[in-house]
Design an enzyme around this catalytic site. Structure first.
Site, short mmCIF file in Angstrom:
data_model
loop_
_atom_site.label_atom_id
_atom_site.label_comp_id
_atom_site.label_asym_id
_atom_site.label_seq_id
_atom_site.Cartn_x
_atom_site.Cartn_y
_atom_site.Cartn_z
CB ALA A 123 8.25 14.89 8.19
N PRO A 127 16.21 11.01 2.31
CG PRO A 127 16.59 12.76 0.80
CD PRO A 127 16.26 12.48 2.24
N GLY A 130 15.85 5.42 5.15
CA GLY A 130 14.46 5.01 5.18
C GLY A 130 14.20 4.23 6.45
N GLY A 338 -8.71 -11.44 -18.42
CA GLY A 338 -8.30 -10.19 -19.04
C GLY A 338 -8.85 -8.97 -18.32
CD GLU A 361 3.08 3.36 9.12
OE1 GLU A 361 2.95 2.74 10.20
OE2 GLU A 361 2.17 4.05 8.63
#
Length: 378
Positions: A123, A127, A130, A338, A361
């Site tokens: 973590a 916000p 980054g 396709g 990262e």
């Protein structure tokens, strides 16, 4: 079977070739239902743990063999993007504990994560910060023999399913990068909640975490107070090369799918592979893959050979391998016509999987800045 000749390059020892074969056998046997992403990730962690593959994601003695990690990620990504994710996050989530953790922290978590009995997460992102880690604003305020965490982390891989998080927060030791510290935070710690689950074009467990007066003991701090930025960068130095390896695995699978398509598909009575333009695409894909592999395993070998930092080598590997894997996969989609954009087709899934690797990262443009600054001598 994808090309394995690179395993005989001088970057590797016999043990690496044995390891690659072991991971290949496990990866080839995976049969995961991706209908529920959280459940699939939990199953993959358990499966990889029981097979012994997760043993290499962490090390009680603080040594991580980057070539081993890269070989695992390349092989797993070639077979299943979520399997690569499950392996990678076990390593990234416990990287700080492996490299800098106390004996008590290692004893508490590494046997669990390496066996697949606990899921880990890293973590770092916030916000408003980054790639600019030094601008992190989440706080860890000292209160006697404890720290109190307040703030948010976002785009956290394994967010919502992890059992333990490595969390970086500002302890105020100094301004900027020197004021961050790292902590081990169990997922059931009061004050830690999941604020939001994040959906992406290639489904993975991702979340925003909220920390509100989240109280943890001083013993949860990893390393010295104020050493968080150094710890984060050291972990990323190891694992950034593995992101490039995952991109390489995706690219190899795309080439395999493209070769199978152009040799089986006929136009005007002849296989597509007879067309010079198609041969040109295949040649470009093969060159991009070999060039990526050389950069990936140069960075890994350099780190394993004792280099204290491989910031430049890892940045080059990640930049080139992720950007060129995108191009390889795009060519594979084009050669499928396709069918290449039909939902559920292998190349369509690869097309969605690869895009995030050019962002997380350290985005591609950030890697360019790192390379330029080192080249210019800054």
């Amino acid at each position: 079977m994808a090309d394995q000749s690179f395993l005989h390059w001088p970057f590797f020892d016999p043990a690496h070739r044995d390891w690659a074969a072991q991971v290949e056998e496990v990866a080839a046997g995976l049969n995961i239902d991706h209908g529920d992403t959280d459940a699939a990730c939990r199953t993959l962690v358990t499966t990889l743990g029981e097979a012994g593959i997760l043993q290499r994601t962490a090390s009680p003695d603080g040594t991580l063999d980057v070539r081993t990690l890269c070989l695992a990620r390349e092989t797993l990504a070639r077979h299943d993007g979520l399997a690569d994710f499950a392996f990678a996050m076990q390593g990234l989530g416990t990287g700080a504990i492996s490299l800098f953790g106390s004996d008590a922290q290692k004893d508490a978590w590494l046997p669990q994560t390496r066996a697949g009995r606990a899921i880990s997460a890293f973590a770092l992102t916030e916000p408003q910060s980054g790639s600019d880690v030094a601008n992190s604003t989440m706080t860890a305020t000292r209160d006697g023999a404890h720290y109190v965490l307040n703030g948010q982390k976002t785009w956290i891989s394994n967010g919502g399913i992890a059992d333990v998080y490595t969390v970086f927060a500002r302890t105020g030791d100094a301004p900027g990068a020197r004021g961050l510290s790292a902590f081990v935070v169990p997922a059931d710690t009061p004050g830690l909640t999941i604020a939001e689950r994040l959906d992406t074009i290639a489904p993975h467990p991702l979340a925003t975490l909220d920390f509100s007066d989240c109280r943890i003991p001083e013993s949860a701090r990893i390393g010295e107070s104020g050493a968080g930025f150094k710890i984060a960068m050291a972990v990323l130095d190891v694992f950034r090369s593995t992101v490039a390896a995952a991109a390489l695995g995706f690219a190899r699978r795309a080439l395999d799918e493209a070769v199978a398509r152009v040799t089986a598909r006929h136009v005007q009575g002849a296989p597509l592979s007879d067309l010079q333009m198609v041969q040109g695409h295949i040649a470009d894909m093969a060159v991009d893959i070999d060039a990526s592999a050389l950069l990936v395993y140069r960075a890994a070998w350099t780190k394993d050979s004792g280099a204290p930092r491989i910031t430049r080598e890892a940045a080059m590997a990640k930049l080139f391998a992720t950007d060129h894997a995108q191009e390889v996969i795009d060519k594979a989609v084009q050669l499928h016509g396709g069918d290449g954009v039909r939902s559920g087709e292998t190349v369509e899934k690869l097309y969605r999987e690869i895009r995030a690797l050019r962002i997380y990262e350290g985005a591609s443009d950030v890697q360019r800045v790192i390379i330029a600054r080192q080249t210019l001598g800054h």
